[in-house]
Scaffold this motif. Structure first.
Motif, PDB file in Angstrom:
ATOM      1  N   ILE A  41       0.848  -1.191   0.000  1.00  0.00           N
ATOM      2  CA  ILE A  41       0.000   0.000   0.000  1.00  0.00           C
ATOM      3  C   ILE A  41       0.881   1.237   0.000  1.00  0.00           C
ATOM      4  O   ILE A  41       1.798   1.356   0.827  1.00  0.00           O
ATOM      5  CB  ILE A  41      -0.926   0.005   1.239  1.00  0.00           C
ATOM      6  CG1 ILE A  41      -1.657  -1.340   1.379  1.00  0.00           C
ATOM      7  CG2 ILE A  41      -1.908   1.176   1.168  1.00  0.00           C
ATOM      8  CD1 ILE A  41      -2.537  -1.727   0.206  1.00  0.00           C
TER       9      ILE A  41
ATOM     10  N   LYS B  51      10.149  -2.253  -6.909  1.00  0.00           N
ATOM     11  CA  LYS B  51      10.100  -2.744  -5.535  1.00  0.00           C
ATOM     12  C   LYS B  51      10.253  -4.259  -5.467  1.00  0.00           C
ATOM     13  O   LYS B  51       9.965  -4.864  -4.442  1.00  0.00           O
ATOM     14  CB  LYS B  51       8.771  -2.312  -4.901  1.00  0.00           C
ATOM     15  CG  LYS B  51       8.714  -0.797  -4.665  1.00  0.00           C
ATOM     16  CD  LYS B  51       7.306  -0.313  -4.424  1.00  0.00           C
ATOM     17  CE  LYS B  51       7.255   1.139  -3.982  1.00  0.00           C
ATOM     18  NZ  LYS B  51       7.497   1.319  -2.545  1.00  0.00           N
TER      19      LYS B  51
ATOM     20  N   THR C  31       4.357   2.834   4.488  1.00  0.00           N
ATOM     21  CA  THR C  31       5.487   3.310   5.285  1.00  0.00           C
ATOM     22  C   THR C  31       5.232   4.709   5.815  1.00  0.00           C
ATOM     23  O   THR C  31       4.586   5.526   5.153  1.00  0.00           O
ATOM     24  CB  THR C  31       6.790   3.274   4.454  1.00  0.00           C
ATOM     25  OG1 THR C  31       7.918   3.230   5.348  1.00  0.00           O
ATOM     26  CG2 THR C  31       6.939   4.492   3.538  1.00  0.00           C
TER      27      THR C  31
ATOM     28  N   GLU D 180      11.841   1.608   3.375  1.00  0.00           N
ATOM     29  CA  GLU D 180      10.456   1.838   3.785  1.00  0.00           C
ATOM     30  C   GLU D 180      10.085   0.795   4.841  1.00  0.00           C
ATOM     31  O   GLU D 180       9.744  -0.342   4.505  1.00  0.00           O
ATOM     32  CB  GLU D 180       9.481   1.724   2.603  1.00  0.00           C
ATOM     33  CG  GLU D 180       9.640   2.802   1.551  1.00  0.00           C
ATOM     34  CD  GLU D 180       8.447   2.855   0.577  1.00  0.00           C
ATOM     35  OE1 GLU D 180       7.538   1.998   0.688  1.00  0.00           O
ATOM     36  OE2 GLU D 180       8.444   3.763  -0.275  1.00  0.00           O
TER      37      GLU D 180
END
Ligand code: ZN
Length: 285
Positions: free
Chosen positions: A78, A174, A244, A124
């Motif tokens: 998210i 990511k 994060t 993060e």
């Protein structure tokens, strides 16, 4: 209560600093598989009680641990789920959970090295919810009942890859190998005084970069589970990186370089300790 860990590729329970192989403890060989163990999370409380009178496999050493769920079927993440982080990113608070995927091949254990893919790789710290029950269309009120427990994650992000193109696609930036450290344990919900209020932080080379509580989440864990399950079927072992807090490198003009030590921590759950090493850059087109 339980702390589910993976030792030498097999599920185990951590109890008083020692590990207990779950298949040995239970006499059920199927429980050596982390996905099977997570799917039977309600049974783990009883196996945990048995640890007090059983022989341990050894002392827990974080270097020996793999991710609590080494091969999840789906990994949701998210974006912009803390107000201050949305602000430091120059973005509006999203009207619904801003969801992307981390591909499962990026998931590694709590002390794995992070091979850097470029010169704009960022940290993060995130609380990660682990689904325990296959589900869809779960209500917010019922959402905690399908969560096996919580762990800690680093949503390591190559900002150049993440923001290439319009619209940008977050997933690949990511998902480099090692960009999803998780662990050290999958912790049962009853281990927390309040699973909606957990402190988390991140330090790089000993400097505190992030420090927040999950009470600051814009979309809480139950809301995330309800929302995601209204669209996707969720399966045992699925991970939800919940977002994060502020303090990322991009907002500081500082990124990770080889030799950096990232220490990510959360109350009750514990710490991830990851060293940055040189990695391979993506193909340049
Ligand atoms: Zn993230």
């Amino acid at each position: 209560m339980f702390r589910l860990i993976t030792v030498h590729g097999r599920s185990a329970l951590e109890y008083n600093g020692e590990w207990f192989d779950l298949a040995t403890l239970s006499g059920d060989d199927a429980l050596r598989d982390p996905l099977a163990a997570v799917a039977r999370f309600n049974e783990l409380h009883a196996w945990n009680d048995l640890c007090a009178t059983s022989a341990a496999g050894g002392t827990v050493s974080s270097e020996e641990l793999d991710a609590p769920v080494p091969a999840p079927r789906q990994v949701f993440a998210i974006g912009l789920n803390y107000r201050e982080h949305a602000g430091e990113s120059g973005m509006e608070v999203p009207p619904a959970p801003l969801t992307f995927a981390k591909f499962a091949s990026c998931v590694v254990g709590p002390t794995a090295d992070v091979p850097l893919s470029g010169s704009a790789v960022d940290w993060e710290a995130e609380i990660v919810a682990v689904i325990g029950t296959q589900c869809s269309h779960v209500s917010v009120d019922d959402a905690w009942s399908v969560v096996a427990g919580l762990t800690l994650g680093q949503d390591i992000s190559d900002r150049v890859v993440q923001f290439t193109g319009a619209p940008p696609q977050f997933g690949l930036g990511k998902s480099f190998p090692g960009y999803g450290p998780t662990g050290p344990a999958l912790v049962s919900l009853d281990s927390f005084a309040n699973p909606d209020d957990i402190g988390l932080w991140c330090e790089v080379n000993g400097e505190r970069m992030q420090d927040a509580r999950t009470t600051e989440l814009i979309f809480s864990i139950p809301v995330l589970v309800a929302y995601l399950s209204s669209i996707c079927t969720l399966y045992p072992g699925d991970l939800i990186f919940t977002g994060t807090p502020s303090g990322i490198g991009a907002a500081r003009g500082q990124f990770l370089v080889p030799g950096d030590d990232i220490v990510t921590g959360a109350e009750v759950i514990g710490e991830l300790r990851n060293r940055c090493v040189p990695g391979a850059a993506p193909l340049s087109l």
